[in-house]
Design an enzyme around this catalytic site. Sequence first.
Site, PDB file in Angstrom:
ATOM      1  N   ARG A 121       0.811  -1.225   0.000  1.00 23.27           N
ATOM      2  CA  ARG A 121       0.000   0.000   0.000  1.00 23.27           C
ATOM      3  C   ARG A 121       0.841   1.270   0.000  1.00 23.27           C
ATOM      4  O   ARG A 121       0.384   2.333   0.400  1.00 23.27           O
ATOM      5  CB  ARG A 121      -0.985   0.009   1.179  1.00 23.27           C
ATOM      6  CG  ARG A 121      -2.010  -1.116   1.124  1.00 23.27           C
ATOM      7  CD  ARG A 121      -3.152  -0.882   2.089  1.00 23.27           C
ATOM      8  NE  ARG A 121      -4.153  -1.920   1.955  1.00 23.27           N
ATOM      9  CZ  ARG A 121      -4.216  -3.008   2.722  1.00 23.27           C
ATOM     10  NH1 ARG A 121      -3.314  -3.170   3.679  1.00 23.27           N
ATOM     11  NH2 ARG A 121      -5.154  -3.902   2.538  1.00 23.27           N
ATOM     12  N   LYS A 143       3.442  11.089 -11.616  1.00 17.97           N
ATOM     13  CA  LYS A 143       2.612  10.233 -12.460  1.00 17.97           C
ATOM     14  C   LYS A 143       3.358   8.928 -12.722  1.00 17.97           C
ATOM     15  O   LYS A 143       4.471   8.936 -13.250  1.00 17.97           O
ATOM     16  CB  LYS A 143       2.290  10.917 -13.790  1.00 17.97           C
ATOM     17  CG  LYS A 143       1.163  11.934 -13.711  1.00 17.97           C
ATOM     18  CD  LYS A 143       0.791  12.418 -15.103  1.00 17.97           C
ATOM     19  CE  LYS A 143      -0.413  13.323 -15.064  1.00 17.97           C
ATOM     20  NZ  LYS A 143      -0.799  13.793 -16.419  1.00 17.97           N
ATOM     21  N   GLU A 185      10.113  17.242 -25.279  1.00 14.62           N
ATOM     22  CA  GLU A 185       9.470  17.657 -24.036  1.00 14.62           C
ATOM     23  C   GLU A 185      10.036  18.983 -23.525  1.00 14.62           C
ATOM     24  O   GLU A 185       9.363  19.714 -22.798  1.00 14.62           O
ATOM     25  CB  GLU A 185       9.624  16.569 -22.967  1.00 14.62           C
ATOM     26  CG  GLU A 185       8.937  15.247 -23.300  1.00 14.62           C
ATOM     27  CD  GLU A 185       7.431  15.259 -23.061  1.00 14.62           C
ATOM     28  OE1 GLU A 185       6.885  16.326 -22.695  1.00 14.62           O
ATOM     29  OE2 GLU A 185       6.792  14.205 -23.253  1.00 14.62           O
ATOM     30  N   LYS A 227       7.643  22.656 -14.627  1.00 17.32           N
ATOM     31  CA  LYS A 227       6.786  21.538 -14.237  1.00 17.32           C
ATOM     32  C   LYS A 227       6.487  21.559 -12.746  1.00 17.32           C
ATOM     33  O   LYS A 227       5.358  21.283 -12.326  1.00 17.32           O
ATOM     34  CB  LYS A 227       7.419  20.198 -14.627  1.00 17.32           C
ATOM     35  CG  LYS A 227       6.470  19.033 -14.322  1.00 17.32           C
ATOM     36  CD  LYS A 227       6.749  17.803 -15.110  1.00 17.32           C
ATOM     37  CE  LYS A 227       5.609  16.800 -14.947  1.00 17.32           C
ATOM     38  NZ  LYS A 227       5.870  15.533 -15.647  1.00 17.32           N
ATOM     39  N   GLU A 237      -4.282  16.961 -11.603  1.00 18.41           N
ATOM     40  CA  GLU A 237      -4.935  17.335 -12.849  1.00 18.41           C
ATOM     41  C   GLU A 237      -6.437  17.478 -12.686  1.00 18.41           C
ATOM     42  O   GLU A 237      -7.226  17.101 -13.563  1.00 18.41           O
ATOM     43  CB  GLU A 237      -4.608  16.301 -13.943  1.00 18.41           C
ATOM     44  CG  GLU A 237      -4.552  16.876 -15.345  1.00 18.41           C
ATOM     45  CD  GLU A 237      -3.978  15.912 -16.363  1.00 18.41           C
ATOM     46  OE1 GLU A 237      -4.682  15.599 -17.337  1.00 18.41           O
ATOM     47  OE2 GLU A 237      -2.824  15.475 -16.178  1.00 18.41           O
ATOM     48  N   ARG A 242      -2.579  21.480 -14.968  1.00 20.84           N
ATOM     49  CA  ARG A 242      -1.648  20.391 -15.243  1.00 20.84           C
ATOM     50  C   ARG A 242      -1.944  19.725 -16.585  1.00 20.84           C
ATOM     51  O   ARG A 242      -1.047  19.172 -17.230  1.00 20.84           O
ATOM     52  CB  ARG A 242      -1.654  19.353 -14.114  1.00 20.84           C
ATOM     53  CG  ARG A 242      -0.607  18.265 -14.342  1.00 20.84           C
ATOM     54  CD  ARG A 242      -0.239  17.470 -13.135  1.00 20.84           C
ATOM     55  NE  ARG A 242       0.846  16.541 -13.455  1.00 20.84           N
ATOM     56  CZ  ARG A 242       1.467  15.754 -12.597  1.00 20.84           C
ATOM     57  NH1 ARG A 242       1.134  15.786 -11.313  1.00 20.84           N
ATOM     58  NH2 ARG A 242       2.434  14.954 -12.985  1.00 20.84           N
ATOM     59  N   ASN A 246       0.015  18.084 -21.227  1.00 20.55           N
ATOM     60  CA  ASN A 246      -0.306  17.043 -22.204  1.00 20.55           C
ATOM     61  C   ASN A 246      -0.278  17.553 -23.639  1.00 20.55           C
ATOM     62  O   ASN A 246      -0.708  16.838 -24.552  1.00 20.55           O
ATOM     63  CB  ASN A 246      -1.691  16.455 -21.904  1.00 20.55           C
ATOM     64  CG  ASN A 246      -1.726  15.701 -20.594  1.00 20.55           C
ATOM     65  OD1 ASN A 246      -0.792  14.993 -20.251  1.00 20.55           O
ATOM     66  ND2 ASN A 246      -2.806  15.871 -19.840  1.00 20.55           N
ATOM     67  N   HIS A 249       0.201  15.243 -26.626  1.00 22.14           N
ATOM     68  CA  HIS A 249       0.111  13.856 -26.182  1.00 22.14           C
ATOM     69  C   HIS A 249      -1.139  13.134 -26.689  1.00 22.14           C
ATOM     70  O   HIS A 249      -1.102  11.924 -26.896  1.00 22.14           O
ATOM     71  CB  HIS A 249       0.171  13.785 -24.652  1.00 22.14           C
ATOM     72  CG  HIS A 249       1.540  14.045 -24.097  1.00 22.14           C
ATOM     73  ND1 HIS A 249       2.191  15.239 -24.284  1.00 22.14           N
ATOM     74  CD2 HIS A 249       2.372  13.260 -23.368  1.00 22.14           C
ATOM     75  CE1 HIS A 249       3.379  15.181 -23.686  1.00 22.14           C
ATOM     76  NE2 HIS A 249       3.507  13.999 -23.140  1.00 22.14           N
ATOM     77  N   HIS A 253      -0.167   9.973 -28.477  1.00 23.93           N
ATOM     78  CA  HIS A 253      -0.495   8.637 -27.970  1.00 23.93           C
ATOM     79  C   HIS A 253      -1.221   7.810 -29.020  1.00 23.93           C
ATOM     80  O   HIS A 253      -1.049   6.588 -29.090  1.00 23.93           O
ATOM     81  CB  HIS A 253      -1.345   8.746 -26.707  1.00 23.93           C
ATOM     82  CG  HIS A 253      -0.568   9.168 -25.498  1.00 23.93           C
ATOM     83  ND1 HIS A 253      -1.178   9.469 -24.295  1.00 23.93           N
ATOM     84  CD2 HIS A 253       0.755   9.322 -25.292  1.00 23.93           C
ATOM     85  CE1 HIS A 253      -0.250   9.807 -23.413  1.00 23.93           C
ATOM     86  NE2 HIS A 253       0.924   9.717 -24.006  1.00 23.93           N
ATOM     87  N   HIS A 267       8.357   7.713 -27.719  1.00 22.72           N
ATOM     88  CA  HIS A 267       7.358   8.594 -27.111  1.00 22.72           C
ATOM     89  C   HIS A 267       7.609  10.062 -27.457  1.00 22.72           C
ATOM     90  O   HIS A 267       6.698  10.783 -27.877  1.00 22.72           O
ATOM     91  CB  HIS A 267       7.350   8.394 -25.598  1.00 22.72           C
ATOM     92  CG  HIS A 267       6.452   9.362 -24.882  1.00 22.72           C
ATOM     93  ND1 HIS A 267       5.086   9.353 -25.023  1.00 22.72           N
ATOM     94  CD2 HIS A 267       6.742  10.383 -24.033  1.00 22.72           C
ATOM     95  CE1 HIS A 267       4.562  10.327 -24.288  1.00 22.72           C
ATOM     96  NE2 HIS A 267       5.545  10.966 -23.682  1.00 22.72           N
TER      97      HIS A 267
END
Length: 366
Positions: A121, A143, A185, A227, A237, A242, A246, A249, A253, A267
Amino acid sequence: MIEINVALGARAYPVLIAPGLLGAAGAARLAPLARAGRLVVVHDAAVTAALATLTDALAALEVTLDPIAIPSGEGSKSWAMLEHLCEALLARGIERGDHVLALGGGVVGDLAGFACAILKRGCRFVQLPTTLLAQVDSSVGGKTAINARGGKNLIGAFHQPSLVLIDPETLATLPPRELRAGYAEVVKYGLIDDPAFFAWCEAHGAGLLAGDIAMRIEAIAHSVRAKARIVAADERETADLRALLNLGHTFGHALEAETGFGERLLHGEAVAAGMALAFRYSARRGLCSADDAARVAAHLRGVGLPAGLAEAGVDAPGARLVEHMRHDKKMAGGSLPFLLARGIGRTFVAKDVALEDVAAFLEDER
């Protein structure tokens, strides 16, 4: 040494940037985290030099590294590798108070971070990014995720690291293609809300890619500050802030999904093409000038990055690419927000985009 704080209250953490940081200075920050003189490190199988440097530096402080190697490439962000890593960490007796080191690129950081988020956990981890993409983006912000058949990063958690150590000297052995992919990026931060930084990229991007260490440090520090500011204001987000990270992206993606999430299209390459597509789509909708869209594409192409479907090696119908987008984790109520632009440095979240219109745009691009 440059120190940047990610201000998240009780979960705040520093990002340290300095050449040679995987040596003595970094070891001095990591040694106090060791239990019984040992630290477990999850590492990309390709980062042998960085691993050796870190091992020697910690050995001088009587700390032993216990390594777990992960195969290079996006394919390691899978259920099977997550299970393998969790079992390996449990076999090593990882406790909730322990810190696991993640040494490598974004794949290792995402995978190790997610394993630490769910193991018992939640246990702690430290990001030691060795690629430009990971140094300027994925190592900061918490993330963590793996991929699924339906798309990229669909299974994951927000789990902040305790510390990020960035050594720009690790970029010296990075293949040129990987370096260029990470640079996409860097450019992103200028396109989001900092036109002066995009102009800096136009002036200095080639020097950065050619090996200028001062330019690399400046780009990394600027990107991390940007960032960190956004993450501190909108960690999960829940607002639109935030989401600006993206940019490129959603298109990117879809391109990655079409090409199989592998070496065929990295990527960062997909993000570069995605940013150029986002600007051209914005121009098509009358939101920004065609000149701005052309300027973005010209810079990306100028440093060897793709700025369109053909350059990304994609020849799929627009409708098929949009089907990939329907699996995007940002889908809400059947609609998908898009990052569009009113100009360079003026990105915003558009929530009124019809996917049928995007499909028609991509078909025209094809």
